[in-house]
Design a protein around this motif. Structure first.
Motif, PDB file in Angstrom:
ATOM      1  N   GLN A  28     -13.922  -4.233 -46.148  1.00 51.81           N
ATOM      2  CA  GLN A  28     -13.345  -3.135 -46.566  1.00 51.81           C
ATOM      3  C   GLN A  28     -14.424  -2.526 -47.703  1.00 51.81           C
ATOM      4  N   TYR A  29     -14.490  -2.965 -49.224  1.00 48.74           N
ATOM      5  CA  TYR A  29     -14.646  -3.660 -49.720  1.00 48.74           C
ATOM      6  C   TYR A  29     -15.874  -4.381 -50.457  1.00 48.74           C
ATOM      7  N   GLY A  30     -16.304  -4.856 -49.260  1.00 47.76           N
ATOM      8  CA  GLY A  30     -17.500  -5.821 -49.505  1.00 47.76           C
ATOM      9  C   GLY A  30     -17.455  -7.001 -50.850  1.00 47.76           C
ATOM     10  N   THR A  31     -15.902  -7.520 -50.520  1.00 46.77           N
ATOM     11  CA  THR A  31     -16.249  -9.063 -50.939  1.00 46.77           C
ATOM     12  C   THR A  31     -16.201  -9.957 -50.713  1.00 46.77           C
ATOM     13  N   ILE A  32     -16.498 -10.829 -50.903  1.00 49.47           N
ATOM     14  CA  ILE A  32     -16.464 -12.164 -50.750  1.00 49.47           C
ATOM     15  C   ILE A  32     -15.199 -12.850 -50.493  1.00 49.47           C
ATOM     16  N   VAL A  33     -14.940 -14.024 -49.411  1.00 51.35           N
ATOM     17  CA  VAL A  33     -13.447 -14.690 -49.425  1.00 51.35           C
ATOM     18  C   VAL A  33     -13.465 -16.156 -49.560  1.00 51.35           C
ATOM     19  N   VAL A  34     -12.800 -16.492 -50.639  1.00 53.54           N
ATOM     20  CA  VAL A  34     -12.978 -18.585 -50.515  1.00 53.54           C
ATOM     21  C   VAL A  34     -11.555 -18.704 -50.422  1.00 53.54           C
ATOM     22  N   ILE A  35     -11.883 -19.107 -49.400  1.00 56.72           N
ATOM     23  CA  ILE A  35     -10.379 -20.975 -49.138  1.00 56.72           C
ATOM     24  C   ILE A  35     -10.377 -21.584 -49.008  1.00 56.72           C
ATOM     25  N   ASP A  36      -9.395 -22.703 -49.909  1.00 56.90           N
ATOM     26  CA  ASP A  36      -9.449 -23.651 -50.151  1.00 56.90           C
ATOM     27  C   ASP A  36      -8.272 -24.188 -49.168  1.00 56.90           C
ATOM     28  N   ASP A  37      -8.677 -25.326 -48.558  1.00 55.62           N
ATOM     29  CA  ASP A  37      -8.386 -25.647 -47.554  1.00 55.62           C
ATOM     30  C   ASP A  37      -7.453 -27.210 -47.383  1.00 55.62           C
ATOM     31  N   THR A  38      -8.228 -27.389 -48.839  1.00 57.80           N
ATOM     32  CA  THR A  38      -7.619 -28.417 -49.117  1.00 57.80           C
ATOM     33  C   THR A  38      -5.911 -29.216 -48.727  1.00 57.80           C
ATOM     34  N   VAL A  39      -5.020 -27.925 -48.630  1.00 59.34           N
ATOM     35  CA  VAL A  39      -3.306 -28.178 -48.129  1.00 59.34           C
ATOM     36  C   VAL A  39      -3.220 -28.534 -46.574  1.00 59.34           C
ATOM     37  N   GLY A  40      -3.884 -27.513 -46.339  1.00 57.42           N
ATOM     38  CA  GLY A  40      -3.473 -27.546 -44.849  1.00 57.42           C
ATOM     39  C   GLY A  40      -4.190 -28.323 -43.575  1.00 57.42           C
ATOM     40  N   SER A  41      -5.637 -28.758 -44.334  1.00 57.16           N
ATOM     41  CA  SER A  41      -6.432 -29.913 -43.835  1.00 57.16           C
ATOM     42  C   SER A  41      -7.658 -29.183 -42.510  1.00 57.16           C
ATOM     43  N   PHE A  42      -7.755 -29.580 -42.752  1.00 57.88           N
ATOM     44  CA  PHE A  42      -9.476 -29.859 -41.220  1.00 57.88           C
ATOM     45  C   PHE A  42      -8.854 -29.913 -40.178  1.00 57.88           C
ATOM     46  N   CYS A  43      -7.441 -30.606 -39.839  1.00 60.09           N
ATOM     47  CA  CYS A  43      -7.263 -31.033 -39.132  1.00 60.09           C
ATOM     48  C   CYS A  43      -5.818 -30.029 -38.052  1.00 60.09           C
ATOM     49  N   ASN A  44      -5.700 -29.227 -39.096  1.00 62.95           N
ATOM     50  CA  ASN A  44      -4.456 -28.349 -38.471  1.00 62.95           C
ATOM     51  C   ASN A  44      -4.701 -27.007 -38.662  1.00 62.95           C
ATOM     52  N   ILE A  45      -5.580 -26.653 -39.551  1.00 61.35           N
ATOM     53  CA  ILE A  45      -5.835 -25.701 -39.163  1.00 61.35           C
ATOM     54  C   ILE A  45      -7.599 -24.750 -39.245  1.00 61.35           C
ATOM     55  N   ASP A  46      -7.997 -23.649 -38.586  1.00 59.73           N
ATOM     56  CA  ASP A  46      -8.895 -22.823 -38.534  1.00 59.73           C
ATOM     57  C   ASP A  46      -8.973 -21.511 -39.112  1.00 59.73           C
ATOM     58  N   ILE A  47      -9.774 -21.863 -40.474  1.00 61.33           N
ATOM     59  CA  ILE A  47      -9.459 -19.958 -40.999  1.00 61.33           C
ATOM     60  C   ILE A  47     -11.285 -20.079 -40.986  1.00 61.33           C
ATOM     61  N   LEU A  48     -12.142 -20.146 -40.193  1.00 61.17           N
ATOM     62  CA  LEU A  48     -13.598 -20.026 -40.184  1.00 61.17           C
ATOM     63  C   LEU A  48     -13.505 -17.859 -39.302  1.00 61.17           C
ATOM     64  N   SER A  49     -12.263 -18.391 -38.894  1.00 59.92           N
ATOM     65  CA  SER A  49     -12.809 -16.114 -38.668  1.00 59.92           C
ATOM     66  C   SER A  49     -12.191 -15.448 -40.268  1.00 59.92           C
ATOM     67  N   VAL A  50     -11.936 -16.124 -41.147  1.00 61.48           N
ATOM     68  CA  VAL A  50     -11.131 -15.317 -42.461  1.00 61.48           C
ATOM     69  C   VAL A  50     -12.348 -15.807 -43.590  1.00 61.48           C
ATOM     70  N   ALA A  51     -12.883 -16.871 -43.319  1.00 55.99           N
ATOM     71  CA  ALA A  51     -13.430 -17.390 -44.967  1.00 55.99           C
ATOM     72  C   ALA A  51     -14.183 -17.176 -45.066  1.00 55.99           C
ATOM     73  N   ASP A  52     -15.263 -16.876 -45.679  1.00 53.91           N
ATOM     74  CA  ASP A  52     -16.729 -16.967 -45.762  1.00 53.91           C
ATOM     75  C   ASP A  52     -17.246 -18.294 -46.302  1.00 53.91           C
ATOM     76  N   VAL A  53     -16.228 -18.761 -46.914  1.00 50.66           N
ATOM     77  CA  VAL A  53     -16.398 -20.430 -47.850  1.00 50.66           C
ATOM     78  C   VAL A  53     -15.263 -20.575 -47.210  1.00 50.66           C
ATOM     79  N   ILE A  54     -15.619 -21.747 -47.110  1.00 53.93           N
ATOM     80  CA  ILE A  54     -14.080 -23.389 -47.819  1.00 53.93           C
ATOM     81  C   ILE A  54     -14.685 -23.868 -48.009  1.00 53.93           C
TER      82      ILE A  54
END
Length: 552
Positions: A314-340
């Motif tokens: 809505q406001y045209g900003t970038i979303v950066v998510i640090d997934d270190t704690v959740g980790s690649f194998c457990n979570i899929d945040i590609l529907s949300v993050a512009d950058v992981i």
């Protein structure tokens, strides 16, 4: 079962000890009394140059004839000179103050590798230490060891430093950068395979190998992402939830940085974020990017990523998510993050003997074309081949290890959760994604189970006690290793939130969003569940006794 005390002497690497490359944290590094540093034999080079990194710094210091009153720290990135000035002379800087002229900038080549060396008054080290702690672009242990064998080739590269420390540095020599090897390509392939396996929902575009960028450390990846976002959208950054200390201080260097600490289900944080974004838009200002950890370290809160994505669009900003704690194998945040961004140093490596980080650009993001263009034009490899090779070898059993890490953390969380609310129990709260009031947000991005792997909630949890005395008694009698690392092969505990107070931060501010000093953070390892439960029972016994004594 008899609980065994940890035999490791303070200051040494977390076992099993290895003859070299122990670039891992140890005890409350960076926060302990100065006299304790004399005992430290192993530490992150990102924190202080110990071992091979220290030896390389000394060689450079001697050969370039830095003043005896000055220390010297080498980096691989040419923009570190401007970063050092901005950091050291920042209006936010507390004592000791640095002034133009304190810093000395020199450039050297060693066997074709170009290093950018920052000299600084040793008496004012606390004022400049964040340059290598928070930006993560220093020289790794393995790279330092390699360069020490070639140090006789060292030559200084002349350039106009404009008065050594003056705010108008001359043209800095371009970087030579480090060569890539087959290990770099194989690492990117492994990461892509993990990202694209068992997606939560359909992906319009799968992540490609060239969408993954490798960095020497997790903080270097965060800094790289920060540079890209700030280049594309000038403006303040927003921090959402609890944030790792180095990241918090890096973001705090941005004028106008806005931090929404409380992200639990009762906080109404997304409504507050919307109000803030609307106010900025009405004032004609842009927000560069929104940064969040998922889940957050150390209080394991999982923000509402779906709502976050809606607001970012809505406001045209970038979303950066640090997934270190959740980790690649457990979570899929590609529907949300512009950058992981990910610290590969943690559970991806799993053995606490190599550092690394990654940036992943999401090809489905509307910001992808601009972000991709920036990285394509500016990225150069700074990840040493020896580190890439070790990271590749360590991560081969990532899924198998993650199964054990998920199991162990869930078991410990369950053990302590059973004590919450009991009469006489010193356990006030368990902080873990599965028992958080934000658990639905985590479940929304949890990967589906496959025959190969069943996802879980990660390796990290925190236990909050009713009093500081109970927390201290538990920590002092919890016979696991102590230090700020996570995702290792051995269980490690840390009184994490003491960091804020020791860094001059307001204890009450951080406690206000849930990061309290009465908490002990536990990063589980690969030990057996029964062994870990017995160790926790023993520590809890001392916490119960302390609580009965009525000490605050």
């Amino acid at each position: 079962m008899t609980v065994q005390e940890i035999p490791t002497e303070f200051g040494h690497a977390i076992p099993p000890r290895r003859p070299s490359h122990n670039n891992r944290p140890c005890e409350e590094l960076g926060y302990s009394p100065r006299s304790l540093f004399q005992k430290i034999k192993s530490i992150y080079p990102r924190f202080l140059p110990f071992g091979h990194a220290q030896a390389l710094s000394k060689e450079i210091h001697q050969k370039l004839a830095f003043p005896p009153t000055h220390g010297c720290h080498p980096f691989t990135q040419p923009d570190i000179f401007s970063v050092a000035q901005e950091h050291a002379f920042s209006h936010r800087r507390k004592e000791p103050k640095l002034v133009p002229g304190d810093l000395i900038f020199k450039v050297v080549d060693i066997a074709g590798v170009r290093l950018y060396c920052v000299g600084f008054p040793m008496a004012k080290t606390p004022g400049v230490i964040g340059v290598w702690q928070n930006f993560g672009t220093g020289v790794s242990t393995r790279l330092a060891e390699h360069l020490l064998t070639k140090v006789d080739t060292l030559v200084e590269v002349p350039f106009d430093a404009a008065g050594d420390g003056d705010l108008s540095i001359g043209k800095v020599p371009t970087a030579t950068h480090l060569p890539e090897t087959a290990a770099h390509q194989a690492l990117r392939e492994r990461i892509v395979g993990l990202l694209n396996r068992a997606p939560v929902g359909p992906q319009s575009k799968a992540v490609a190998i060239d969408d993954v960028y490798l960095y020497p450390t997790g903080m270097a990846a965060i800094y790289g992402s920060h540079r890209a976002s700030m280049q594309l959208r000038k403006g303040p950054a927003v921090g959402l939830g609890a944030i790792f200390t180095s990241t918090y201080f890096l973001l705090g260097e941005i004028p106008g940085f806005k931090h929404f600490g409380a992200c639990d289900a009762q906080s109404g944080v997304m409504d507050k974020l919307e109000v803030y974004l609307q106010a900025e838009a009405e004032a004609g200002r842009k927000v560069s990017y929104i940064f969040a950890e998922f889940p957050s370290n150390p209080i394991l809160v999982s923000p509402d990523l779906k709502r976050l994505r809606q607001l970012a669009d809505q406001y045209g900003t970038i979303v950066v998510i640090d997934d270190t704690v959740g980790s690649f194998c457990n979570i899929d945040i590609l529907s949300v993050a512009d950058v992981i961004v990910t610290s590969l140093t943690k559970s991806f490596s799993g053995y606490a003997d190599v550092m690394g980080g990654s940036i992943i650009l999401n090809p489905s993001s509307r910001n992808y074309p601009a972000l991709k263009k920036f990285h394509r034009e500016t990225f150069h490899n700074e990840y040493f081949s020896g580190d890439a090779e070790k990271m590749l070898a360590n991560s081969a059993d990532y899924l198998a290890r993650s199964t054990i890490l998920n199991r162990n953390a869930a078991a410990i969380a369950g053990f302590f959760q059973a004590h919450v609310g009991n009469a006489g129990s010193p356990v006030r709260k368990v902080l873990y994604p599965s028992v958080s009031d934000t658990s639905a947000n985590y479940a929304a991005v949890m990967r589906p189970a496959t025959a190969e792997f069943t996802p879980g909630y990660g390796c990290l949890l925190s236990i909050e006690f009713t009093t500081l005395a109970a927390a201290r008694a538990f920590y002092d009698n919890l016979h696991v290793h102590q230090g700020p690392h996570l995702g290792a092969h051995r269980t490690i505990a840390f009184s994490y939130n003491i960091i804020w107070e020791k860094e001059g931060e307001d204890r009450e501010f951080h406690a206000g969003y849930g990061a309290r000093v009465e908490q002990v953070r536990i990063a589980v390892g690969l030990e057996g569940v029964e062994e870990l439960i017995e160790v926790c029972k023993e520590g809890l016994r001392f916490a119960v006794a302390a609580a009965k004594e009525g000490n605050p």
